[in-house]
Design an enzyme around this catalytic site. Structure first.
Site, PDB file in Angstrom:
ATOM      1  N   CYS A  27     -16.314  27.614 -19.071  1.00 23.03           N
ATOM      2  CA  CYS A  27     -15.673  26.399 -19.548  1.00 23.03           C
ATOM      3  C   CYS A  27     -14.183  26.628 -19.365  1.00 23.03           C
ATOM      4  O   CYS A  27     -13.555  27.318 -20.181  1.00 23.03           O
ATOM      5  CB  CYS A  27     -16.003  26.119 -21.014  1.00 23.03           C
ATOM      6  SG  CYS A  27     -15.136  24.663 -21.656  1.00 23.03           S
TER       7      CYS A  27
ATOM      8  N   CYS B 183     -11.911  25.017 -22.376  1.00 28.80           N
ATOM      9  CA  CYS B 183     -11.926  25.553 -23.747  1.00 28.80           C
ATOM     10  C   CYS B 183     -12.926  26.693 -23.874  1.00 28.80           C
ATOM     11  O   CYS B 183     -12.563  27.838 -23.586  1.00 28.80           O
ATOM     12  CB  CYS B 183     -12.125  24.442 -24.791  1.00 28.80           C
ATOM     13  SG  CYS B 183     -13.530  23.327 -24.569  1.00 28.80           S
ATOM     14  N   SER B 184     -14.158  26.441 -24.288  1.00 29.17           N
ATOM     15  CA  SER B 184     -15.087  27.555 -24.499  1.00 29.17           C
ATOM     16  C   SER B 184     -16.524  27.072 -24.655  1.00 29.17           C
ATOM     17  O   SER B 184     -17.338  27.740 -25.272  1.00 29.17           O
ATOM     18  CB  SER B 184     -14.710  28.298 -25.770  1.00 29.17           C
ATOM     19  OG  SER B 184     -14.848  27.412 -26.865  1.00 29.17           O
ATOM     20  N   CYS B 185     -16.830  25.897 -24.107  1.00 33.04           N
ATOM     21  CA  CYS B 185     -18.152  25.311 -24.286  1.00 33.04           C
ATOM     22  C   CYS B 185     -19.249  26.265 -23.832  1.00 33.04           C
ATOM     23  O   CYS B 185     -19.157  26.863 -22.757  1.00 33.04           O
ATOM     24  CB  CYS B 185     -18.258  24.005 -23.502  1.00 33.04           C
ATOM     25  SG  CYS B 185     -16.982  22.835 -23.990  1.00 33.04           S
TER      26      CYS B 185
END
Lengths: 116, 199, 103
Positions: B104, B107-109
């Site tokens: 991602c 962000c950090s999905c």
């Protein structure tokens, strides 16, 4: 809104909150279509990464209709089709890039134009 | 009650988090036992063993594997996994000619129901920036060297669809039970930064 | 927005630092921040897009030099302030109270 209590947690965790929308919205594209990512540079929220803008790829799949984040972030709902679009490495990173990978990016209808 | 573990100089971050929690509780926006339940759920109960079970099932049941690749959400739910940050799952299969990797960049999905919470490296700038421009180099850093003819597909999780890699079953595991196969599948193989090895 | 969070293709970010024995949470405050975010989100006070956009507006230097759950803290605080659920004054006041109480 009621506060989340301990006994509600298991249900919340296993149900979640899908961003899929049950709405009859026509897709602009279908798998196999060549599409070009728009060159947009909004100061607000978008999930269209800079490295993809202006580049051309092929629609790999249509995920269906989903919440559109650019609108949702400011209270303007506009659910629409979400696609996975495959971009060749050379298309994204130039002719010197290695040609052995592709990047698949999830993109909404409003991020895309038909390729010329 | 405020913890007195720290000296009089609690960091700004710690103080602020405590202040936010204290105010939100006062205003009835949060409930302490719900918080503890959420923390316990994700710290101790949801993790990559869930995904490993999905993988082992797909390796041993070809009809399940078909369902998994067609409707990741539905097939994963068959094994009892679902929910937050995994409401819309897509499973992508590694083959001898295609290797998949998930990132991602924005962000950090990450697919929590099958893998739990993401590791720090997945959420950090080096991986997020390099995965889409130098995936082969990233894999090398993880000790994975693919044959020259293998195409790498990097999936950037820019929307709410969450991706899980179905790694290849290693040779030499034909005699193993489904449970034994589960033990072989580690988290990174389902992110795409590792290969599953035979024991 | 064209913020530093949009990292795909950036270079110079350093080596990928893998801790093979990493815990989900390194500090207590991270746990609390995680639980708090989810609980307030479950209450419908903000949506995920508002939250992400708040993180994106943290400021480039702040974003690059703080940790993941500090991003969450910033993002949640911003949306709660912008929605009038909390005020800067009450947060500062509570921090001052809690800071004094810790000695």
């Amino acid at each position: 809104m009621p506060v989340l209590t301990k006994d509600m947690v298991a249900g919340l965790v296993s149900t979640g909150a899908s961003a899929r929308v049950d709405a009859d919205v026509a897709p602009s594209f279908k798998p196999g279509d060549r599409v070009t990512a728009r060159n947009i540079n909004p100061v607000g929220h978008t999930r269209l990464p800079r490295y993809v803008r202006g580049h051309t790829g092929i629609v790999d799949r249509d995920h269906g209709v989903f919440v559109f984040p650019d609108g949702s972030a400011v209270g303007k709902d506009k659910p629409q089709h979400l696609y996975s679009v495959a971009f060749d490495a050379v298309e994204l990173w130039g002719p010197e890039a290695s040609d052995d990978f592709k990047v698949y990016v999830d993109m909404w209808d409003d991020y895309l134009d038909p390729a010329k | 009650m405020a913890s007195h573990k720290h000296t009089a100089e609690m960091s700004d971050t710690v103080l602020r988090v405590k202040a936010l929690e204290s105010l939100l509780a006062e205003k009835d926006l949060i409930d302490a036992s719900a918080l503890n339940e959420l923390i316990d759920t994700y710290e101790n109960r949801i993790g990559p063993r869930n995904g490993a079970q999905v993988v082992a099932r797909a390796w041993t049941d070809s009809e399940y594997k078909k369902r998994l690749l067609e409707d990741g959400t539905g097939a994963i739910l068959e094994l009892g996994f679902s929910g937050v940050q995994g409401e819309d799952m897509v499973v992508i299969e590694n083959t001898p000619t295609v290797h998949n990797m998930v990132v991602c960049t924005l962000c950090s999905c990450y697919p929590w129901p099958v893998l739990g919470l993401p590791p720090v490296w997945y959420k950090s700038a080096p991986y997020r920036s390099r995965a889409v421009i130098d995936p082969r180099g990233v894999l090398k850093e993880f000790g994975v060297e693919l044959d020259a003819g293998v195409e790498i597909r990097v999936w950037d999780s820019t929307a709410e669809t969450r991706y899980m890699v179905l790694p290849m079953r290693p040779a030499g595991t034909e005699g193993l039970s489904e449970d034994e196969l589960v033990d072989l599948v580690h988290r990174d193989a389902m992110i795409g930064t590792a290969i599953v090895m035979a024991p | 927005m064209n913020g530093v969070h949009d990292m795909g293709g950036m270079q110079g970010m350093g080596a990928i630092d893998v801790d093979p024995n990493e815990l989900s949470f390194h500090e207590d405050w991270e746990r609390q921040m995680f639980g708090m975010f989810l609980a307030v989100f479950a209450g419908g006070h903000y949506n995920i897009d508002e939250f992400r956009h708040a993180i994106e507006r943290m400021g480039a230097t702040n974003y690059l030099t703080t940790s993941y759950y500090e991003h969450w803290m910033n993002g949640m605080q911003t949306v709660l302030l912008e929605k009038g659920i909390l005020t800067e004054e009450e947060i500062s006041a509570r921090m001052a109270e809690l800071g004094k109480g810790a000695s």
